[in-house]
Design an enzyme around this catalytic site. Structure first.
Site, PDB file in Angstrom:
ATOM      1  N   GLN A  50       2.486  -9.449  13.449  1.00 34.65           N
ATOM      2  CA  GLN A  50       2.434  -8.167  14.156  1.00 34.65           C
ATOM      3  C   GLN A  50       1.014  -7.620  14.297  1.00 34.65           C
ATOM      4  OE1 GLN A  50       5.008  -6.257  11.003  1.00 34.65           O
ATOM      5  NE2 GLN A  50       3.768  -4.467  11.442  1.00 34.65           N
ATOM      6  N   GLU A  86      10.436   7.629  10.385  1.00 36.89           N
ATOM      7  CA  GLU A  86      10.287   8.099  11.778  1.00 36.89           C
ATOM      8  C   GLU A  86       8.825   8.153  12.194  1.00 36.89           C
ATOM      9  OE1 GLU A  86      12.360  11.811  12.069  1.00 36.89           O
ATOM     10  OE2 GLU A  86      14.321  10.823  12.265  1.00 36.89           O
ATOM     11  N   ARG A 130      -2.617   3.511   6.308  1.00 38.21           N
ATOM     12  CA  ARG A 130      -3.948   3.378   6.923  1.00 38.21           C
ATOM     13  C   ARG A 130      -4.792   4.646   6.774  1.00 38.21           C
ATOM     14  NH1 ARG A 130      -0.988  -0.067  10.902  1.00 38.21           N
ATOM     15  NH2 ARG A 130      -1.986  -2.116  10.865  1.00 38.21           N
ATOM     16  N   ALA A 187       3.869   8.133  -0.984  1.00 38.88           N
ATOM     17  CA  ALA A 187       5.065   8.972  -1.178  1.00 38.88           C
ATOM     18  C   ALA A 187       6.081   8.802  -0.048  1.00 38.88           C
ATOM     19  CB  ALA A 187       4.651  10.438  -1.296  1.00 38.88           C
ATOM     20  N   GLY A 188       5.611   8.480   1.164  1.00 37.11           N
ATOM     21  CA  GLY A 188       6.541   8.257   2.279  1.00 37.11           C
ATOM     22  C   GLY A 188       7.472   7.092   1.972  1.00 37.11           C
ATOM     23  N   HIS A 189       6.917   6.015   1.413  1.00 34.48           N
ATOM     24  CA  HIS A 189       7.769   4.865   1.052  1.00 34.48           C
ATOM     25  C   HIS A 189       8.761   5.259  -0.049  1.00 34.48           C
ATOM     26  CE1 HIS A 189       4.105   2.617   2.597  1.00 34.48           C
ATOM     27  NE2 HIS A 189       5.085   2.084   3.307  1.00 34.48           N
ATOM     28  N   ALA A 202       0.860  -1.190   0.000  1.00 32.27           N
ATOM     29  CA  ALA A 202       0.000   0.000   0.000  1.00 32.27           C
ATOM     30  C   ALA A 202       0.899   1.244   0.000  1.00 32.27           C
ATOM     31  CB  ALA A 202      -0.965  -0.012   1.181  1.00 32.27           C
ATOM     32  N   LEU A 203       1.802   1.250  -0.956  1.00 31.02           N
ATOM     33  CA  LEU A 203       2.884   2.244  -0.946  1.00 31.02           C
ATOM     34  C   LEU A 203       2.358   3.652  -1.208  1.00 31.02           C
ATOM     35  CD1 LEU A 203       5.585   0.218  -2.947  1.00 31.02           C
ATOM     36  CD2 LEU A 203       5.197   0.310  -0.465  1.00 31.02           C
TER      37      LEU A 203
HETATM   38  O1  PAF Z   1       6.286  -0.283   9.271  1.00 28.29           O
HETATM   39  C1  PAF Z   1       5.911  -1.276   8.613  1.00 28.29           C
HETATM   40  O2  PAF Z   1       5.411  -1.159   7.490  1.00 28.29           O
HETATM   41  C2  PAF Z   1       6.074  -2.667   9.212  1.00 28.29           C
HETATM   42  O3  PAF Z   1       5.906  -2.652  10.585  1.00 28.29           O
HETATM   43  C3  PAF Z   1       7.404  -3.329   8.825  1.00 28.29           C
HETATM   44  C4  PAF Z   1       8.583  -2.549   9.357  1.00 28.29           C
HETATM   45  C5  PAF Z   1       7.506  -3.441   7.306  1.00 28.29           C
HETATM   46  C6  PAF Z   1       7.471  -4.743   9.410  1.00 28.29           C
HETATM   47  O4  PAF Z   1       6.438  -5.536   8.956  1.00 28.29           O
END
Ligand code: PAF
EC number: 6.3.2.1
Length: 276
Positions: A60, A147, A186, A31-33, A28-29
């Site tokens: 997680q 961050e 999200r 601009a931050g990614h 779900a990329l």
């Molecule tokens: O920040 C995230 O997207 C996730 O917690 C990570 C670091 C990819 C681990 O699944």
């Protein structure tokens, strides 16, 4: 861009290649990614290999959290990675990442306790485990993290130090929308009405930091921010001034102001430096 979906494929794609820079993601990329990818590329240059992982990590997510509905958009993500000059996309299946019978997880104490750790029991164990695996699978020399997830960043740094993992963690500044809302996958859960109000969170945090810098007591500045956010319809989970690495609460700046709040059923996280 090459795509690897299992470990033999990944190892073959990496064999004999230059230094690896890794950007771990859950897809779900946004601009931050892309800013993480650009920062990671800078670290290894064109001779290095830029790897992005996309893995929605079941470990997680707690029961009742959004694992099943977490946005998955593989084609769009791969197109963004190609456009960003990524060399290799690592897309393991859950079975490839966690073969049946696995029995090992990583528990980082200290910075994982409290805040997100308290709100989401087991969350950081899942994050630490998958990140350690991603570092080892890719042999990354450097890995970029936003961050935006401040506590996650501190947990990963602590783990890397404690386990002597041969990877350097590259922290990257939070990217924000024009109105100040921190970018997050999200955010797309927010309906238009909640989206229009969401920037009140960073607004209240900044106002509290500025008030403290002008001499208002931290207790009063935080109380004003909490009251304002509650009046604006946020269900505040926490708003706290903490020591940046340990995440232990401090009574006055400098520190990191961290917050989590629900708006329209969506949990928003943010953090900012608070200067003295
Ligand atoms: O920040 C995230 O997207 C996730 O917690 C990570 C670091 C990819 C681990 O699944």
């Amino acid at each position: 861009m090459r795509i690897a979906r299992d470990l033999p494929d990944l190892r073959e794609a990496l064999a004999g290649r230059g230094p690896v820079a890794l950007v771990p993601t859950m897809g779900a990329l946004h601009a931050g990614h892309l800013s993480l990818l650009a920062a990671a590329r800078q670290e290894v240059g064109e001779a290095g290999i830029l790897v992005a992982s996309i893995f929605v990590n079941p470990l997680q997510f707690g029961p009742g959290e959004d694992f099943a509905r977490y946005p998955r958009q593989e084609e769009a993500d791969l197109a963004m990675l190609r456009e960003a000059g990524c060399d290799l996309a690592w897309l393991p299946s859950v079975e490839a990442m966690y073969p049946p019978g696995r029995a090992t997880t990583i528990l980082v104490e200290g910075p994982s306790e409290g805040w997100e750790g308290a709100a989401r029991p087991g969350h950081f164990r899942g994050v630490a485990t998958v990140c350690a695996k991603l570092f080892l699978q890719t042999g990354a020399q450097v890995a970029a993290f936003g961050e935006k997830d401040w506590q996650q960043l501190q947990v990963i740094r602590r783990m890397v130090r404690d386990l002597d993992l041969p990877v350097r963690i590259l922290p990257c500044s939070t990217l924000r929308e024009a109105d100040g809302l921190a970018m997050s996958s999200r955010n797309r859960y927010l309906d238009p009405e909640a989206r229009a109000r969401a920037a009140a969170l960073p607004g209240a945090m900044l106002a509290a930091i500025e008030a403290m810098a002008r001499g208002t007591s931290p207790a009063a500045a935080l109380a004003t921010a909490r009251a304002g956010l509650t009046a604006a319809g946020f269900a505040l989970d926490y708003l706290a001034l903490v020591e940046p690495e340990s995440l232990r609460e401090v009574g006055a700046p400098p520190g990191r102001l961290i917050a989590a709040a629900r708006l329209g059923g969506v949990r928003l996280l943010d953090n900012m430096p608070a200067w003295a």
